[in-house]
Scaffold this active site. Structure first.
Site, PDB file in Angstrom:
ATOM      1  N   HIS A   1       0.852  -1.192   0.000  1.00 49.53           N
ATOM      2  CA  HIS A   1       0.000   0.000   0.000  1.00 49.53           C
ATOM      3  C   HIS A   1       0.882   1.235   0.000  1.00 49.53           C
ATOM      4  O   HIS A   1       1.946   1.252   0.644  1.00 49.53           O
ATOM      5  CB  HIS A   1      -0.907  -0.010   1.234  1.00 49.53           C
ATOM      6  CG  HIS A   1      -2.058   0.947   1.137  1.00 49.53           C
ATOM      7  ND1 HIS A   1      -1.916   2.285   1.424  1.00 49.53           N
ATOM      8  CD2 HIS A   1      -3.363   0.770   0.792  1.00 49.53           C
ATOM      9  CE1 HIS A   1      -3.086   2.890   1.261  1.00 49.53           C
ATOM     10  NE2 HIS A   1      -3.978   2.000   0.879  1.00 49.53           N
TER      11      HIS A   1
ATOM     12  N   ASP B   1      -7.833  -4.032  -0.969  1.00 46.98           N
ATOM     13  CA  ASP B   1      -8.329  -4.158  -2.345  1.00 46.98           C
ATOM     14  C   ASP B   1      -8.295  -5.609  -2.811  1.00 46.98           C
ATOM     15  O   ASP B   1      -9.169  -6.047  -3.553  1.00 46.98           O
ATOM     16  CB  ASP B   1      -7.484  -3.297  -3.287  1.00 46.98           C
ATOM     17  CG  ASP B   1      -7.574  -1.824  -2.943  1.00 46.98           C
ATOM     18  OD1 ASP B   1      -8.698  -1.331  -2.807  1.00 46.98           O
ATOM     19  OD2 ASP B   1      -6.533  -1.181  -2.793  1.00 46.98           O
TER      20      ASP B   1
END
Length: 427
Positions: free
Chosen positions: A306, A363
């Site tokens: 991330h 995600d």
């Protein structure tokens, strides 16, 4: 004595105050920099620039911490509902039982969408991307609610918030129904908010839609995890547009458009596209793991690591369990999801990924859940938008309450220097 920072420009020095947040974050207040020195700062992407002071969300990427109004994301996902968290984000405190009941009741007052909105929806081709349709429909709500909300009137603000929460979930699901050629569904005021999302999406006139509590719980958590994430691209867009005193629907519409970008809300869609690519190439996970490790290979594993979290994404720990519950409940036999499980195992056990903190992120798991529920890839970002709605509302409300000035970034000009105009016959 308050801390200051000294800036030396040529023979002159200037002092600027340091602002410290409640979590000990520090910022240099350069609000008077240009007036005093004639200089501006250059910070492409605003990676080192604080655009506002906010009381809503605290994010510590180095230590994997995410708090909404002081509450850890772990405790909220475990113990709260999406509407509770929405109330917390927007109004600042967790609601009492009576406040939560009233909030849900007041949202239900506005769940009916004007029938003329269907004419706008009908104008889109069936192949239109749901996010483009959602952005347009959200903006169109302004036409049916032309009176600007008075931000200094608590009742007007409250009604506008309930109206936005009510209508957005309906028109978001209508984008899916349009793409499938299904008749449009209406909100059922006898059921809960997340239950209604599933009904609005999937119930057909040919028979009842049975809602599994485990699916509702997983989606509830997923919406909570997406509800706010500090000053990201779409949230900053909502605040920027709102700073011109644009209305709530117009500002939310701009957030939808910003979220649509593949570098922002489209990440979980990219995950499924990558998994499909691996499946279509024979499903050899080991081959693609080696490609990901090869710095000369352009292939990248999507849904791992991330930009903000330098350690494990705290939201991923929570949603991993929800993904396992969904897959277990549905008993889905899907080769794409089998590939996802193999990739997850590699990322959690392989030293290459562990050393680089390339763990599965939110995600990755949200894409798996949506796939298992039969939600098309094009709808993934719409799901994100439904979850992010209360955060956008909270940020817009805070920005207006703080009377923040209109957003107006500066630039360094690198174009042509002054030159004489050349008439058309001499060019």
């Amino acid at each position: 004595m308050s801390e200051t920072v000294k800036l030396v420009v040529g023979d002159n020095s200037y002092e600027f105050p340091v602002i410290e947040g409640t979590e000990n974050e520090k910022a240099i207040d350069i609000g008077k920099l240009r007036d005093l020195t004639g200089y501006i700062t250059m910070d492409p992407g605003y990676k080192n620039t604080g655009a506002c002071s906010s009381n809503i969300t605290y994010l510590d990427g180095e230590n994997g911490i995410l708090h909404y109004r002081g509450y850890s994301i772990e405790s909220l996902a475990e113990q709260s509902t999406f509407l509770e968290v929405s109330y917390l984000l927007i109004f600042g405190e967790l609601p009492s039982k009576s406040q939560l009941t009233q909030f849900e009741t007041d949202i239900r007052k506005y769940t009916l969408v004007n029938e003329e909105m269907k004419n706008i929806l009908d104008g889109f081709p069936k192949t239109a991307h749901p996010m483009g349709v959602l952005s347009s429909l959200t903006s169109a709500l302004t036409a049916f609610n032309p009176k600007a909300v008075n931000v200094n009137n608590d009742k007007e603000m409250y009604d506008a918030i309930c109206k936005t929460m009510a209508k957005f979930i309906v028109i978001a699901t209508w984008t899916y129904r349009k793409s499938m050629g299904y008749p449009l569904n209406y909100y059922d005021n006898t059921k809960g908010y997340v239950d209604n999302f599933l009904r609005l999406m999937f119930e057909l006139p040919t028979g009842p839609y049975n809602i599994d509590p485990k699916i509702v719980s997983a989606l509830d958590k997923l919406f909570i995890l997406h509800a706010d994430h500090e000053q990201n691209c779409s949230t900053s867009t909502v605040r920027m547009v709102g700073s011109s005193h644009a209305g709530l629907f117009a500002s939310i519409s701009s957030g939808v458009s910003a979220l649509w970008g593949p570098l922002h809300g489209g990440a979980n869609q990219a995950v499924l596209e990558m998994l499909e690519q691996i499946k279509n190439d024979g499903g050899d996970v080991d081959k693609y793991v080696l490609k990901a490790k090869d710095k000369d290979d352009p292939f990248r594993l999507m849904g791992f690591g991330h930009r903000v979290y330098k350690n494990f994404d705290p939201r991923a720990r929570i949603i991993k369990k929800a993904a396992d519950d969904v897959l277990g409940t549905l008993g889905v036999d899907d080769p794409v999801l089998e590939i996802a499980k193999k990739l997850e195992k590699v990322a959690l056990e392989d030293e290459y990924f562990k050393a680089r903190n390339l763990y599965p992120n939110v995600d990755f798991y949200s894409g798996i859940i949506y796939r298992a529920l039969g939600i098309p890839v094009d709808m993934f970002t719409v799901m994100f938008a439904i979850g992010r709605l209360p955060g956008w509302i909270a940020q817009w409300k805070e920005m207006r309450a703080n009377k923040e000035p209109i957003g107006r970034p500066r630039q360094i000009y690198n174009g042509a220097t002054p030159r004489d105009y050349v008439s058309l016959d001499k060019r």
